[in-house]
Design an enzyme around this catalytic site. Structure first.
Site, PDB file in Angstrom:
ATOM      1  N   GLU A 111      37.041  44.488  32.127  1.00  0.00           N
ATOM      2  CA  GLU A 111      37.918  44.904  30.803  1.00  0.00           C
ATOM      3  C   GLU A 111      38.309  45.512  31.360  1.00  0.00           C
ATOM      4  O   GLU A 111      37.826  47.018  31.330  1.00  0.00           O
ATOM      5  CB  GLU A 111      37.055  44.519  29.457  1.00  0.00           C
ATOM      6  CG  GLU A 111      37.813  44.534  28.326  1.00  0.00           C
ATOM      7  CD  GLU A 111      38.587  45.374  28.049  1.00  0.00           C
ATOM      8  OE1 GLU A 111      39.165  46.214  28.753  1.00  0.00           O
ATOM      9  OE2 GLU A 111      37.725  47.039  27.751  1.00  0.00           O
ATOM     10  N   CYS A 144      41.045  50.164  24.660  1.00  0.00           N
ATOM     11  CA  CYS A 144      42.439  49.124  25.080  1.00  0.00           C
ATOM     12  C   CYS A 144      42.725  48.260  24.221  1.00  0.00           C
ATOM     13  O   CYS A 144      43.737  47.747  24.928  1.00  0.00           O
ATOM     14  CB  CYS A 144      40.381  48.746  26.171  1.00  0.00           C
ATOM     15  SG  CYS A 144      40.046  49.029  27.174  1.00  0.00           S
TER      16      CYS A 144
END
Length: 547
Positions: free
Chosen positions: A297, A331
């Protein structure tokens, strides 16, 4: 190894850990304040943990408070070549006994760790998160406590579901069954600085499925992963199952990634680093015992698209929380927004008024919504984006923009207004408390959706704000591949384990959805077994007989 992972013993049905609010006068507030005071008053030494043994190399790094960077909370030892090789050996040595345990025995360890974190260690872990990574009490609670507890409990439940999934048909005289084996080799878990929960999930998700792991924490987040290692030890995790090796990413990757026994990589961090790791694995592909599993990720350039029918008050709050909670160091943080002309004047006014009320300062002052960014490198990088916008002809800094690193790494909540939808800060990842807005004509909503989809290489999170259902439906269709986690009339942050499995595609990662069964499956290598009780004794088939 047990060929059949017995799924008859049902694990507790997981529920999301309740979030404590730390309001004035509450018991949890007093306990957290006490933990903060105790932790600030001491300086600890953090060793490597390899094969259950504490190792001190003498090559030291510092853990400082980002909001007071002269205050050293800890010194940590860094792994060198010898320690990295030793960690690989420890993981491979521990592997046979670990994978031979019944899955329920492995599961019990992580369920106990969840209980320890929910109770005995909750305030210590939250205090460590607040002081060493500059999280507010609320941000620490939802991350270092609740989300990590949820990962542990839900992943055990997902493991049970995986092991229980068996072929539905076994004809008479035959037994068909499925074995979910651990990967053949060790897993390298590389953690980011911004979420203790991620640093905990990256090694434990593979370990729950019988794998052994090397955990490389971020250099700017060593304290909380070390504390989590202590929790796992107390919960009964055998030596060598997870090996804790702070150190140089280049050196650790340089030794682990080409290793023939590399079974997989579980990564959260920058897109560039992940792409470099993938390339290294590709360059060494012929040398592995098994093709490594690559799960990552990575970055994001997360968006909010507002339609003219959007609720202005809710949109304002979503922009502020989405962009500025934890100083935008998520993120998933909102980094660009597309605003219709008809809403812009009032939205600008509300943003100015609300952001002016944000208090910025140390994390142990609970009146502060906003704290410091993580370190000097982040401070310098974020400031460079702000300076670029301030000097540009086709953009302006309309709110915030102030930067001061004299005591802590403080950058004000910053809003940039861009005239060009392809302005630098509309396209490039900043990873800080900066959001760029672009104002579009109301009648160009469809074109703006297409623009949003095509602007960024990332596809992690995004949100649409609209009260007209047709506008929502159009956004769902046009932005189908623009975000792995999509939000309707809500900020694009705050995914909850068991509710919104997290991950994105394109340049944002492999979209293996942390917090779901999908991620756990990546750490298994299935074997189909067919057992026949009365096998054929002749090669001839009936069609071969004479008429």
């Amino acid at each position: 190894m047990n060929l059949l992972n017995n799924a008859i013993i049902n694990v507790p049905v997981p529920a999301n850990e309740p979030i404590q609010n730390y309001a004035p006068g509450t018991t949890e507030r007093a306990k957290l304040k006490a933990a903060l005071a105790e932790m600030k008053a001491q300086k600890i030494e953090i060793p490597l943990i390899i094969g259950g043994k504490e190792i001190r190399t003498g090559k030291l790094g510092k853990v400082v408070m980002p909001h007071d960077h002269k205050h050293v909370l800890a010194e940590y030892h860094m792994a060198g070549e010898a320690e990295i090789k030793l960690a690989i050996e420890a993981a491979m040595t521990a592997k046979s006994e670990w994978e031979a345990l019944r899955w329920e025995e492995r599961a019990a360890i992580f369920l106990k760790a969840a209980e320890l974190l929910a109770g005995k260690y909750r305030y210590k872990m939250n205090a460590a998160s607040m002081l060493s990574t500059s999280k507010s009490a609320f941000q620490a609670e939802v991350d270092a406590a609740c989300e990590l507890i949820d990962f542990l409990r839900f992943n055990v439940s997902y493991a049970q579901q995986i092991y229980a999934e068996q072929p539905p048909v076994s004809p008479t005289g035959i037994w068909n069954y499925l074995q979910q084996r651990p990967l053949e080799g060790f897993v390298l878990a590389v953690a980011p600085f911004n979420f203790t929960a991620i640093a905990g999930n990256l090694p434990t998700a593979p370990a729950i499925m019988g794998n052994t792991v090397l955990l490389k924490p971020a250099s700017s987040c060593v304290y909380t992963p070390y504390l989590f290692m202590q929790i796992l030890k107390e919960a009964g995790l055998p030596d060598g199952v997870i090996n804790f090796i702070p150190g140089s990413g280049a050196q650790i990757g340089g030794l682990c990634l080409p290793h023939p026994d590399l079974g997989g990589v579980h990564f959260t961090g920058s897109t560039a680093v992940f792409q470099g790791m993938w390339k290294t694995i590709g360059d060494n592909i012929a040398g592995y015992k098994s093709y490594p599993r690559i799960v990552g990720e990575t970055g994001g350039k997360d968006f909010i698209v507002a339609h003219k029918s959007a609720d202005l008050r809710k949109l304002t709050t979503a922009i502020i929380r989405g962009a500025f909670e934890y100083q935008g160091q998520k993120c998933s943080a909102a980094s660009r927004a597309y605003i219709p002309e008809s809403l812009w004047p009032q939205l600008r006014n509300e943003l100015e008024q609300d952001i002016a009320r944000i208090k910025m300062g140390p994390t142990d002052d609970f009146g502060n919504f906003f704290n410091a960014v993580i370190d000097q490198a982040a401070f310098d990088s974020i400031r460079a984006f702000i300076d670029y916008a301030a000097a540009a002809d086709d953009a302006e800094v309309i709110i915030g923009g102030g930067c001061d690193d004299s005591v802590g790494y403080f950058i004000e909540p910053t809003v940039i207004l861009a005239k060009d939808p392809h302005f630098k800060t509309m396209e490039e990842e900043i990873f800080g408390p900066v959001i760029t807005l672009y104002v579009y004509p109301d009648d160009q909503y469809s074109e703006t959706l297409a623009l949003c989809d095509a602007t960024s290489p990332y596809a992690l999170t995004g949100a649409v704000f609209a009260n007209e259902r047709q506008a929502v439906s159009e956004a769902l269709q046009v932005l189908e591949n623009a975000a792995g986690n999509f939000y309707i009339n809500d900020k694009p942050t705050g995914a909850v384990v068991g509710q919104q499995p997290f991950g994105g595609a394109r340049a944002s990662g492999t979209n293996d959805k942390a917090g779901s069964m999908l991620n756990l499956l990546r750490w298994t290598s299935p074997r189909t077994i067919k057992e026949t009780y009365d096998a054929a004794e002749s090669f001839e088939y009936p069609f071969m007989e004479d008429e």
